[in-house]
Write a protein that holds these residues in place. Structure first.
Motif, mmCIF file in Angstrom:
data_model
loop_
_atom_site.group_PDB
_atom_site.id
_atom_site.type_symbol
_atom_site.label_atom_id
_atom_site.label_comp_id
_atom_site.label_asym_id
_atom_site.label_seq_id
_atom_site.Cartn_x
_atom_site.Cartn_y
_atom_site.Cartn_z
ATOM 1 N N UNK A 284 0.852 -1.183 0.000
ATOM 2 C CA UNK A 284 0.000 0.000 0.000
ATOM 3 C C UNK A 284 0.886 1.230 0.000
ATOM 4 N N UNK A 285 0.359 2.285 -0.531
ATOM 5 C CA UNK A 285 1.100 3.541 -0.564
ATOM 6 C C UNK A 285 0.136 4.673 -0.255
ATOM 7 N N UNK A 286 0.585 5.734 0.383
ATOM 8 C CA UNK A 286 1.939 5.874 0.926
ATOM 9 C C UNK A 286 2.087 5.156 2.268
ATOM 10 N N UNK A 287 3.210 4.479 2.418
ATOM 11 C CA UNK A 287 3.547 3.858 3.694
ATOM 12 C C UNK A 287 4.453 4.768 4.514
ATOM 13 N N UNK A 288 5.044 5.760 3.842
ATOM 14 C CA UNK A 288 5.912 6.718 4.524
ATOM 15 C C UNK A 288 5.862 8.043 3.780
ATOM 16 N N UNK A 289 5.704 9.127 4.537
ATOM 17 C CA UNK A 289 5.740 10.479 3.979
ATOM 18 C C UNK A 289 6.897 11.225 4.645
ATOM 19 N N UNK A 290 7.777 11.792 3.832
ATOM 20 C CA UNK A 290 8.955 12.489 4.342
ATOM 21 C C UNK A 290 8.918 13.956 3.924
ATOM 22 N N UNK A 291 9.280 14.832 4.846
ATOM 23 C CA UNK A 291 9.403 16.271 4.573
ATOM 24 C C UNK A 291 10.879 16.626 4.611
ATOM 25 N N UNK A 292 11.367 17.330 3.594
ATOM 26 C CA UNK A 292 12.781 17.698 3.545
ATOM 27 C C UNK A 292 12.934 19.052 2.858
ATOM 28 N N UNK A 293 14.156 19.551 2.858
ATOM 29 C CA UNK A 293 14.525 20.790 2.164
ATOM 30 C C UNK A 293 13.576 21.942 2.515
ATOM 31 N N UNK A 294 13.279 22.043 3.799
ATOM 32 C CA UNK A 294 12.361 23.096 4.245
ATOM 33 C C UNK A 294 13.036 24.465 4.163
ATOM 34 N N UNK A 295 12.325 25.434 3.609
ATOM 35 C CA UNK A 295 12.779 26.817 3.547
ATOM 36 C C UNK A 295 11.709 27.731 4.112
ATOM 37 N N UNK A 296 11.885 29.034 4.034
ATOM 38 C CA UNK A 296 10.867 29.960 4.568
ATOM 39 C C UNK A 296 9.540 29.880 3.812
ATOM 40 N N UNK A 297 9.582 29.563 2.507
ATOM 41 C CA UNK A 297 8.362 29.625 1.702
ATOM 42 C C UNK A 297 8.052 28.316 0.976
ATOM 43 N N UNK A 298 8.766 27.234 1.277
ATOM 44 C CA UNK A 298 8.535 25.975 0.573
ATOM 45 C C UNK A 298 9.124 24.811 1.354
ATOM 46 N N UNK A 299 8.660 23.610 1.001
ATOM 47 C CA UNK A 299 9.311 22.392 1.477
ATOM 48 C C UNK A 299 9.050 21.291 0.452
ATOM 49 N N UNK A 300 9.847 20.241 0.549
ATOM 50 C CA UNK A 300 9.792 19.113 -0.379
ATOM 51 C C UNK A 300 9.058 17.961 0.300
ATOM 52 N N UNK A 301 8.068 17.395 -0.388
ATOM 53 C CA UNK A 301 7.303 16.256 0.136
ATOM 54 C C UNK A 301 7.613 15.037 -0.729
ATOM 55 N N UNK A 302 7.957 13.917 -0.101
ATOM 56 C CA UNK A 302 8.193 12.679 -0.843
ATOM 57 C C UNK A 302 7.523 11.535 -0.106
ATOM 58 N N UNK A 303 7.222 10.463 -0.830
ATOM 59 C CA UNK A 303 6.523 9.331 -0.238
ATOM 60 C C UNK A 303 6.992 8.040 -0.899
ATOM 61 N N UNK A 304 6.700 6.932 -0.245
ATOM 62 C CA UNK A 304 7.098 5.614 -0.765
ATOM 63 C C UNK A 304 6.115 4.578 -0.222
ATOM 64 N N UNK A 305 5.952 3.454 -0.953
ATOM 65 C CA UNK A 305 6.560 3.166 -2.253
ATOM 66 C C UNK A 305 5.722 3.735 -3.392
ATOM 67 N N UNK A 306 6.270 3.663 -4.629
ATOM 68 C CA UNK A 306 5.492 3.990 -5.823
ATOM 69 C C UNK A 306 5.061 2.680 -6.471
#
Length: 473
Positions: A284-306
């Protein structure tokens, strides 16, 4: 303690050992102990298991070739005598070097045995690993990864052989013994000689591997497989005698299959080989959601598996507390996106929903914090304050800083963490042994999050006061 001996195994087993300056002497020693614990149950020799070590450093180096140590006693001593090289963490270069040596007569590698790579890492590399790692896997190498740091899950799970649950381990360096038996058993599954067996098992597929019995000129193989409880659904496939593996796909999840390999030879009789394989539960997906590269006006969202069964992802996000939410749609082939136009120093709730082809949905949420404007440390520098002592200084970060956290990771001796008030922009670092390379990181702390830190490697010159600081990513 002594392990029961494992016989009937044949393979070339290569350890990719992080020997760079980012690893402490203590961690390096624990990893060497882990390597021997993993190996001691095997029988070594030209018809059994052969092993080698390649160092990850500025330039990759082979500690010894596969065919040099063919007894447990000599191999154990060779591992004990292995010395850390220091230098940069050029893992990509080491993987390219490993590919050459895995298939090199000069390195003692054998042409027709299974190849296994065990990469022990603290989760960091200064160069790209994806392309050389894929080349290794394309050439039939099974890749196991043991991360003793906070490595990127998505990157490492993509680098390891599939499924990652079997080939990727996250464990503290002091707890490596917890995974020793599980990892050894998984390696045995790959290198067990002279029998039909399955590797790369997923919910809908597995790869069958068998010893070389025929050639293209001497015959072919008939492969039969069916669910154990439904023999009427038996499928049959024929492949050339040159094959020694075959991927079976479009299988049912959580189902046990009986498999028979029948060598059809016009020269010799070979008895059929059989095995029983159970597919994994449906992912099943998403089994994990990760937040990274956080800045003042943005952040990166990634998940797994695909998964192929997902047609799209919906990303809902909004500030906490609050009722306003916004929606992003992402194609099902992608596993990440950037959320932009956000308010600084704000906590957001992010929900990733997978939309399956069947119409069902699966959601998982995570909190994300944007940073304050300019919330990063700048210009970390060092000043010699006498034998084994340095003064670390930095320029203030912007915003409402509550304090700074200074971490010193010594090559020898314990790591230390110092917390200072926002008005203080320097600390004294003591007990830095002569001739060692130490990692110093400074990070600003805010109410809801930590800001972006700055790290540098500091080399203490041997035999005399003074240091040389080198920037580190």
């Amino acid at each position: 303690g002594p392990q029961p001996s494992i016989s009937n195994s044949e393979g070339d087993l290569l350890f990719l050992l992080d020997s760079s300056g980012s690893v402490s002497y203590y961690e390096f020693s624990r990893v060497k102990e882990f390597m021997w614990d993993l190996l001691q149950a095997f029988t070594f020799g030209p018809k059994d298991v052969q092993t080698s070590i390649i160092h990850i450093s500025t330039t990759p180096t082979m500690e010894f070739p596969f065919d040099r140590y063919l007894s447990g006693g000599t191999l154990r001593q060779a591992i004990r005598d292995t010395q850390q090289l220091m230098g940069d963490t050029n893992t990509g270069k080491a993987l390219s070097y490993a590919k050459e040596k895995f298939f090199s007569d000069e390195a003692g590698a054998r042409p027709d045995v299974p190849k296994v790579l065990v990469w022990v890492t603290d989760g960091f590399s200064t160069d790209d690993i994806s392309e050389p790692m894929q080349l290794l896997k394309d050439m039939g190498v099974t890749v196991f990864i043991v991360s003793t740091g906070r490595g990127n899950y998505l990157e490492l799970s993509a680098a390891a052989s599939q499924p990652p649950e079997k080939h990727l381990h996250f464990v503290d360096v002091d707890d490596l013994t917890i995974i020793t038996k599980e990892l050894r058993d998984a390696i045995v599954d790959v290198i067990q000689a002279n029998r039909l067996h399955a590797v790369d098992i997923t919910s809908s597929s597995f790869r069958l591997v068998w010893p070389e019995l025929l050639s293209q000129e001497t015959g072919y193989y008939t492969l039969e497989y069916a669910p154990t409880d439904d023999i009427a659904r038996k499928r049959t496939q024929q492949v050339s005698g040159a094959y020694t593996s075959l991927m079976l796909s479009n299988l049912a999840p959580e189902t046990t299959y009986d498999v028979a390999l029948i060598p059809e030879s016009n020269v010799h009789y070979f008895p059929p080989q059989t095995t029983r394989v159970t597919t994994l539960a449906e992912e099943i997906t998403p089994a994990q959601v990760l937040i990274s590269e956080s800045g003042p006006h943005s952040f990166h969202v990634s998940w797994a598996p695909t998964l192929d069964s997902v047609i799209s992802y919906q990303i809902l996000y909004g500030p906490l507390p609050g009722n306003s939410v916004k929606l992003l749609e992402v194609d099902g082939k992608h596993n990440s996106t950037v959320v932009e136009n956000l308010a600084p120093n704000t906590t957001y709730l992010v929900t990733v929903t997978a939309i399956y082809k069947s119409g069902k949905e699966k959601s998982l949420s995570a909190k994300a914090c944007t940073q304050e404007e300019g919330s990063k440390v700048r210009h970390l520098r060092f000043e010699d304050m006498g034998p084994n002592t340095l003064k670390a200084s930095w320029d203030a970060a912007d915003g409402k800083v509550l304090g700074y956290r200074v971490r010193c990771r010594r090559q020898t001796g314990p790591s230390s963490v110092i917390s200072v008030s926002p008005q203080i922009h320097s600390v004294l670092l003591t007990d830095l042994a002569s001739g060692t390379t130490n990692k110093v990181c400074v990070k600003p702390m805010y109410k809801n999050h930590s800001g972006k830190g700055l790290c540098r490697m500091v080399r203490m010159q041997p035999g005399e006061p003074g240091c040389k600081a080198e920037s580190w990513g």
